[in-house]
Design an enzyme around this catalytic site. Sequence first.
Site, mmCIF file in Angstrom:
data_model
loop_
_atom_site.group_PDB
_atom_site.id
_atom_site.type_symbol
_atom_site.label_atom_id
_atom_site.label_comp_id
_atom_site.label_asym_id
_atom_site.label_seq_id
_atom_site.Cartn_x
_atom_site.Cartn_y
_atom_site.Cartn_z
ATOM 1 N N LYS A 243 0.909 -1.305 0.061
ATOM 2 C CA LYS A 243 0.086 0.011 -0.118
ATOM 3 C C LYS A 243 0.863 1.353 -0.024
ATOM 4 O O LYS A 243 0.900 1.912 1.131
ATOM 5 C CB LYS A 243 -0.793 -0.097 1.185
ATOM 6 C CG LYS A 243 -2.180 -0.962 1.147
ATOM 7 C CD LYS A 243 -2.881 -1.261 2.224
ATOM 8 C CE LYS A 243 -3.716 -0.083 2.726
ATOM 9 N NZ LYS A 243 -4.962 -0.102 1.717
HETATM 10 N N1 PMP Z 1 -6.899 -3.435 -2.928
HETATM 11 C C1 PMP Z 1 -6.628 -2.234 -2.559
HETATM 12 C C2 PMP Z 1 -6.282 -1.108 -3.915
HETATM 13 C C3 PMP Z 1 -6.674 -1.611 -1.305
HETATM 14 O O1 PMP Z 1 -6.693 -0.535 -1.047
HETATM 15 C C4 PMP Z 1 -7.492 -2.627 -0.500
HETATM 16 C C5 PMP Z 1 -7.640 -2.332 0.928
HETATM 17 N N2 PMP Z 1 -6.457 -2.263 1.784
HETATM 18 C C6 PMP Z 1 -7.643 -4.106 -0.934
HETATM 19 C C7 PMP Z 1 -7.398 -4.385 -2.231
HETATM 20 C C8 PMP Z 1 -8.004 -5.125 0.121
HETATM 21 O O2 PMP Z 1 -6.830 -5.459 0.914
HETATM 22 P P1 PMP Z 1 -7.233 -5.884 2.391
HETATM 23 O O3 PMP Z 1 -8.089 -7.078 2.225
HETATM 24 O O4 PMP Z 1 -5.909 -6.329 2.882
HETATM 25 O O5 PMP Z 1 -7.750 -4.806 3.378
#
Ligand code: PMP
Length: 311
Positions: free
Chosen positions: A158
């Site tokens: 991220k």
């Molecule tokens: N894709 C993106 C671009 C995101 O920002 C997120 C949120 N973190 C997700 C997928 C889902 O990831 P997670 O399940 O780890 O929150």
Amino acid sequence: MSPEPYAFLGGKQIPLSEAKVGVMTHALHYGTAVFEGVRGNWSEKHGKMYVFRLREHYERLLRGSSILKIDLPYSVDDLIQITRDLVERNGYRQDVYIRPLAFKSAQLVANLKLHEVESDFTLMVQPFGAYIENDGAIRCQTSSWRRPDDTMIPTGVKLSGLYTTGILAKTEAVMAGFDEAIVLNHDGTVSEGTGENLFMVRDGVLHTPSETDNCLLGITRACVIELAQKEFGLQVVERRMHRSELYLADEVFLTGTAAHLTAVGELDNRKIGTGEMGPIAQKLQDMYFDIVVGNNPKYMHWLDEMTPGGG
Ligand code: PMP
């Protein structure tokens, strides 16, 4: 609840209103930061805050930090303790969103490098309800913005700078009257939502874009794959997906920390399946919602249990 919320910055807890950075901060100009979004789910029944997969979130934060040459003086265990101390001190008795951010804190502009640029870590906690306001299945639009390729910016973690694209896509979709955008790769294959991974169900099999399709390696995605396989004996295929496959799917749903598991009922003004949440999304969502509030003894290891006001 403490009278004023606290944040963590510069190695200590300080009142949130005093947690500030200067206008020359490198990360503010160049997006040189890496963050996480973690959920604390409040259980009235147990009087506890259950923080979901905190270790996995910090492992991903440290992977992103290493790419950005952000050297934090904290291990995953330290970060978990810092989080516990802050969540317990702030004392919320409702669902919270926990936002850790590792960033290039040097007061340095006109400086396009990562090495020899000082870093810091900050953490905040805020009350949080539904991320996508919709009780049933949501309406999505295929975005005119494309997901950057990993050859342009690392996509599996991220990185703050990466989010400008997602924000453009979400703004476009919401201003056009949709709930969320589905973002394609540069070659037109499916990547993900703007803050969620994507799954499609066809003939009882789950399909989701693979690690090399530029999607974030979502923690909810990994949980859903594990539950689908172990608890429901479903086959899960990670592969490249065409856009038009989504129109023809029996079910499409999105997964993410903020969105939990959200069914997609319509894409580009075409109904998916019945247009409502399908049976597979429903049973995965039911199990997931039980797990995140500490009601499934088998999955307590996915949770860090915290007590408002201290344990
Ligand atoms: N894709 C993106 C671009 C995101 O920002 C997120 C949120 N973190 C997700 C997928 C889902 O990831 P997670 O399940 O780890 O929150």
